[in-house]
Structure formats: structure tokens, C-alpha cells
Design a protein around this motif. Structure first.
Motif, short mmCIF file in Angstrom:
data_model
loop_
_atom_site.label_atom_id
_atom_site.label_comp_id
_atom_site.label_asym_id
_atom_site.label_seq_id
_atom_site.Cartn_x
_atom_site.Cartn_y
_atom_site.Cartn_z
N THR A 63 0.82 -1.21 0.00
CA THR A 63 0.00 0.00 0.00
C THR A 63 0.86 1.26 0.00
N VAL A 64 1.92 1.26 0.78
CA VAL A 64 2.82 2.42 0.81
C VAL A 64 3.49 2.61 -0.55
N ILE A 65 3.96 1.53 -1.16
CA ILE A 65 4.60 1.63 -2.48
C ILE A 65 3.60 2.15 -3.51
N PHE A 66 2.36 1.64 -3.47
CA PHE A 66 1.33 2.10 -4.40
C PHE A 66 1.04 3.58 -4.22
N MET A 67 0.90 4.03 -2.98
CA MET A 67 0.61 5.45 -2.72
C MET A 67 1.75 6.35 -3.16
N VAL A 68 2.99 5.92 -2.91
CA VAL A 68 4.14 6.72 -3.35
C VAL A 68 4.14 6.81 -4.87
N TRP A 69 3.94 5.69 -5.55
CA TRP A 69 3.93 5.68 -7.02
C TRP A 69 2.79 6.53 -7.57
N ALA A 70 1.62 6.49 -6.91
CA ALA A 70 0.45 7.19 -7.44
C ALA A 70 0.51 8.70 -7.19
N TYR A 71 1.05 9.15 -6.06
CA TYR A 71 0.93 10.56 -5.69
C TYR A 71 2.21 11.38 -5.82
N VAL A 72 3.36 10.73 -5.84
CA VAL A 72 4.60 11.49 -5.94
C VAL A 72 4.82 11.88 -7.40
N PRO A 73 5.12 13.14 -7.69
CA PRO A 73 5.34 13.57 -9.08
C PRO A 73 6.55 12.86 -9.71
N ASP A 74 6.52 12.77 -11.04
CA ASP A 74 7.59 12.08 -11.78
C ASP A 74 8.97 12.69 -11.55
N PRO A 75 9.13 14.01 -11.52
CA PRO A 75 10.48 14.53 -11.29
C PRO A 75 11.07 14.12 -9.93
N TRP A 76 10.24 13.99 -8.92
CA TRP A 76 10.73 13.55 -7.61
C TRP A 76 11.21 12.10 -7.67
N LEU A 77 10.43 11.24 -8.38
CA LEU A 77 10.86 9.85 -8.53
C LEU A 77 12.17 9.76 -9.31
N HIS A 78 12.33 10.61 -10.35
CA HIS A 78 13.56 10.62 -11.14
C HIS A 78 14.74 11.10 -10.30
N SER A 79 14.49 12.05 -9.38
CA SER A 79 15.59 12.59 -8.57
C SER A 79 16.14 11.56 -7.58
N ILE A 80 15.31 10.58 -7.17
CA ILE A 80 15.81 9.55 -6.26
C ILE A 80 16.24 8.29 -7.01
N GLY A 81 16.25 8.36 -8.34
CA GLY A 81 16.80 7.27 -9.14
C GLY A 81 15.80 6.23 -9.61
N ILE A 82 14.51 6.52 -9.52
CA ILE A 82 13.50 5.57 -10.01
C ILE A 82 13.02 6.06 -11.36
N PHE A 83 13.34 5.28 -12.40
CA PHE A 83 12.96 5.67 -13.75
C PHE A 83 11.97 4.69 -14.38
#
Length: 168
Positions: A63-83
Motif C-alpha cells: 500500500t505504501v509503495i502504491f501510494m508513493v507511485w500514485a501521488y509522488v510527481p515524476d520529477p521527484w521519482l527521477h531525482s531519487i533514481g526511479i525511472f
């Protein structure tokens, strides 16, 4: 080694051995044999407890992984190395598809029940293979001497008379 017919708790031991009869003893927690591992019984933890714990932890993590993926903007995910991650479309589509599937299953279940139920005008809704006609006993017997009548179905004529009889 304890008897197979004894029950332990921190405060008491209750034994139902055939050899000794029922015995009951109370002892303090200090006199109890110490165990090095805090597991339930001699055989380790119950598998259903382990599966329940792992299932609960896995559900929270997913659930935490799903919420992070759903609500965190793409540039933030790219900044922590998730592409590599699925499209954000699926964050809304998967729960929607799941709910529609569940509602459809309920509707099909209700529809199958309606299809398997006999019509109200069918005699199968009144009588079936388990119906029992009432047994009549000799009316000459006194009230106290009559046996208890076995269970039986109430006839539709008696039900109609009770329900629709005009009270005067």
C-alpha cells in the motif's frame, strides 16, 4: 516430559491422566522451567500466525509503495533514481477495474439466485421432496394421552385461512 493429557499455563498445570486421576497444582512463575526462545509450544510458532503476520506486513508495504507511485510527481521519482515504473493511468484504472469486477460478480451472483429460484406460481415453491404432511391422531384420546405430533409443513390452505380470514 509432561503427560499428553495435561494443560499448562504460567500459573497452573491441570492433568487428566488416567493413571493419576485429575490433579491440579499451582506454582509460581519463578518455579517454571525457563525457555530460551519465546515461541508458542514445543513445535515453534503456529504457521497461520506467521502467514498472517507476513500477509499484514506485505499489505502495508504494498500500500505504501502504491501510494508513493500514485501521488509522488515524476520529477521527484527521477531525482531519487526511479525511472522504470508503470504509467500513472494504472493508478486510477486498476482500482476502478477491480471495483467494477467485484460489483459485476455480485450482480451475477444475485442473477443466478433469481434464475435458480422457482416462480411464485410454481408448486415447487410450496411442496418439494422434503415436505411432510401432518399426521392425524385418534381424536378419541384425551388431551393428556395424545403424543406430541411430529413436525410437518403447514398446508397452504391453513396459511391462507390464518392470513386472509376476516375477523369479526
Amino acid at each position: 516430559m509432561e503427560d499428553q493429557m495435561s494443560f499448562n499455563s504460567p500459573r497452573r498445570t491441570l492433568s487428566y491422566s488416567r493413571n493419576r486421576g485429575a490433579t491440579f497444582s499451582v506454582f509460581e512463575a519463578d518455579n517454571k522451567a525457563s525457555t530460551s526462545v519465546g515461541v508458542s509450544g514445543e513445535h515453534g510458532p503456529n504457521p497461520s500466525e506467521v502467514y498472517g503476520f507476513v500477509g499484514a506486513i506485505s499489505t502495508v508495504v504494498a500500500t505504501v509503495i502504491f501510494m508513493v507511485w500514485a501521488y509522488v510527481p515524476d520529477p521527484w521519482l527521477h531525482s531519487i533514481g526511479i525511472f522504470y515504473y508503470p504509467s500513472k493511468y494504472w493508478a486510477l484504472a486498476l482500482p476502478t477495474y477491480a471495483m467494477v469486477t467485484i460489483v459485476t460478480m455480485f450482480l451475477f451472483y444475485i442473477g443466478l439466485n433469481f434464475m435458480s429460484t422457482p416462480l411464485p406460481t410454481s408448486l415447487n415453491s410450496i411442496y418439494d421432496e422434503n415436505s411432510k404432511d401432518p399426521v392425524c391422531f385418534d381424536p378419541a384420546l384425551e388431551e393428556d394421552d395424545r403424543p406430541i405430533e411430529p413436525y410437518s409443513d403447514i398446508g397452504i390452505d391453513q396459511i391462507n385461512e390464518l392470513m386472509f380470514k376476516e375477523w369479526k
